[in-house]
Write a protein that holds these residues in place. Sequence first.
Motif, PDB file in Angstrom:
ATOM      1  N   ILE A   1      17.269 -11.235  40.142  1.00 49.15           N
ATOM      2  CA  ILE A   1      17.492 -10.563  41.334  1.00 49.15           C
ATOM      3  C   ILE A   1      18.578  -9.719  41.324  1.00 49.15           C
ATOM      4  N   SER A   2      19.096  -8.678  42.573  1.00 54.66           N
ATOM      5  CA  SER A   2      19.731  -7.480  42.340  1.00 54.66           C
ATOM      6  C   SER A   2      20.975  -8.277  42.998  1.00 54.66           C
ATOM      7  N   VAL A   3      22.039  -7.532  42.238  1.00 53.68           N
ATOM      8  CA  VAL A   3      23.788  -7.835  42.622  1.00 53.68           C
ATOM      9  C   VAL A   3      23.445  -7.658  43.595  1.00 53.68           C
ATOM     10  N   ARG A   4      23.153  -7.133  44.333  1.00 49.56           N
ATOM     11  CA  ARG A   4      23.427  -6.149  45.983  1.00 49.56           C
ATOM     12  C   ARG A   4      22.569  -8.003  46.622  1.00 49.56           C
ATOM     13  N   THR A   5      21.842  -8.231  46.272  1.00 55.12           N
ATOM     14  CA  THR A   5      21.437  -9.773  46.386  1.00 55.12           C
ATOM     15  C   THR A   5      22.699 -10.997  46.984  1.00 55.12           C
ATOM     16  N   VAL A   6      23.267 -11.150  45.554  1.00 51.22           N
ATOM     17  CA  VAL A   6      24.128 -11.867  45.396  1.00 51.22           C
ATOM     18  C   VAL A   6      25.224 -11.523  46.220  1.00 51.22           C
ATOM     19  N   GLU A   7      25.659 -10.868  46.394  1.00 53.27           N
ATOM     20  CA  GLU A   7      27.028 -10.509  46.881  1.00 53.27           C
ATOM     21  C   GLU A   7      26.297 -10.552  48.622  1.00 53.27           C
ATOM     22  N   HIS A   8      25.472 -10.717  49.128  1.00 54.24           N
ATOM     23  CA  HIS A   8      25.008 -10.892  50.306  1.00 54.24           C
ATOM     24  C   HIS A   8      25.096 -12.001  51.024  1.00 54.24           C
ATOM     25  N   GLN A   9      24.117 -12.601  49.700  1.00 53.85           N
ATOM     26  CA  GLN A   9      23.989 -14.009  49.712  1.00 53.85           C
ATOM     27  C   GLN A   9      25.084 -15.285  49.999  1.00 53.85           C
ATOM     28  N   ILE A  10      26.352 -14.470  49.032  1.00 57.93           N
ATOM     29  CA  ILE A  10      27.462 -14.568  48.651  1.00 57.93           C
ATOM     30  C   ILE A  10      28.670 -14.735  50.372  1.00 57.93           C
ATOM     31  N   TYR A  11      28.312 -12.972  51.226  1.00 57.53           N
ATOM     32  CA  TYR A  11      29.215 -13.264  52.159  1.00 57.53           C
ATOM     33  C   TYR A  11      28.521 -13.685  52.974  1.00 57.53           C
ATOM     34  N   LEU A  12      27.066 -14.027  53.155  1.00 59.31           N
ATOM     35  CA  LEU A  12      26.566 -14.854  54.478  1.00 59.31           C
ATOM     36  C   LEU A  12      27.394 -16.156  54.490  1.00 59.31           C
ATOM     37  N   THR A  13      27.478 -17.096  52.821  1.00 55.88           N
ATOM     38  CA  THR A  13      27.488 -18.766  53.239  1.00 55.88           C
ATOM     39  C   THR A  13      29.011 -18.682  53.202  1.00 55.88           C
ATOM     40  N   LEU A  14      30.040 -17.654  53.188  1.00 55.78           N
ATOM     41  CA  LEU A  14      30.804 -17.097  53.348  1.00 55.78           C
ATOM     42  C   LEU A  14      31.108 -17.149  54.902  1.00 55.78           C
ATOM     43  N   SER A  15      31.234 -16.595  55.398  1.00 58.75           N
ATOM     44  CA  SER A  15      31.253 -16.914  56.919  1.00 58.75           C
ATOM     45  C   SER A  15      30.091 -17.668  57.525  1.00 58.75           C
ATOM     46  N   PHE A  16      29.579 -18.533  57.180  1.00 56.13           N
ATOM     47  CA  PHE A  16      28.993 -19.703  57.843  1.00 56.13           C
ATOM     48  C   PHE A  16      30.163 -21.059  57.307  1.00 56.13           C
ATOM     49  N   LEU A  17      30.770 -21.017  56.068  1.00 56.81           N
ATOM     50  CA  LEU A  17      31.879 -22.145  56.126  1.00 56.81           C
ATOM     51  C   LEU A  17      32.708 -22.173  56.496  1.00 56.81           C
ATOM     52  N   LYS A  18      33.211 -20.410  57.503  1.00 55.31           N
ATOM     53  CA  LYS A  18      34.699 -19.813  57.569  1.00 55.31           C
ATOM     54  C   LYS A  18      34.099 -20.546  59.569  1.00 55.31           C
ATOM     55  N   THR A  19      32.923 -20.310  59.863  1.00 59.62           N
ATOM     56  CA  THR A  19      33.043 -21.135  61.608  1.00 59.62           C
ATOM     57  C   THR A  19      32.991 -22.581  61.662  1.00 59.62           C
ATOM     58  N   ILE A  20      32.539 -22.978  60.507  1.00 62.31           N
ATOM     59  CA  ILE A  20      32.476 -24.703  60.405  1.00 62.31           C
ATOM     60  C   ILE A  20      33.926 -25.193  59.620  1.00 62.31           C
ATOM     61  N   VAL A  21      34.502 -24.602  59.124  1.00 60.79           N
ATOM     62  CA  VAL A  21      35.874 -25.252  58.937  1.00 60.79           C
ATOM     63  C   VAL A  21      36.793 -24.353  59.416  1.00 60.79           C
ATOM     64  N   SER A  22      37.362 -22.887  60.431  1.00 57.98           N
ATOM     65  CA  SER A  22      37.821 -23.351  61.076  1.00 57.98           C
ATOM     66  C   SER A  22      37.290 -23.837  63.031  1.00 57.98           C
TER      67      SER A  22
END
Length: 173
Positions: free
Chosen positions: A152-173
């Motif tokens: 897959i593209s590097v941009r897809t990897v970056e976007h998927q990691i960004y989405l995951t981190l955003s999701f985890l921030k809502t869970i943790v805080s």
Amino acid sequence: MPEFTDSLESTFYKFYKENFNRIRKYAYIILKNECVADDIAQEVFIKVWEHQDWLKDKCKLKNFAYATVRNLSLNLLKHKAIEREYAEELLLRMKNKNIVLSERISSNLYYEELLETINISLMKLPERRRQIFLLSRKYKMSNREIADTLNISVRTVEHQIYLTLSFLKTIVS
């Protein structure tokens, strides 16, 4: 061992009868403890008996007895103060160790709970996003390596990691 004679014994006994209560009261004034004052008074008369030369002069004998009471009482108070300081220092050290230990346990428990929350939350992600995130964080792969591995593209990897981190921030805080 002191020599035992009838006159020394009677002088000692007379001095004891006349002064024991006064000496005990003097010790009590200094120490504020009846039992300890009794012990000090007994100790004074032991010292008087051990130094029988004082029995020959009543004035010097009284001075010796009262000086001994004062010295024994003050020495005991100093000793108790040292014991108290040591006990307080020891208690403080133990308390500090318990706080550090408690903080460590708390932080370890918090860390374990946080990891458990993250792992449960990761299970809610779509399979591909979870896979990308784990390759990045758990296996320490670069975005380029992940992209090449998953084709897959590097941009897809970056976007998927960004989405995951955003999701985890809502869970943790």
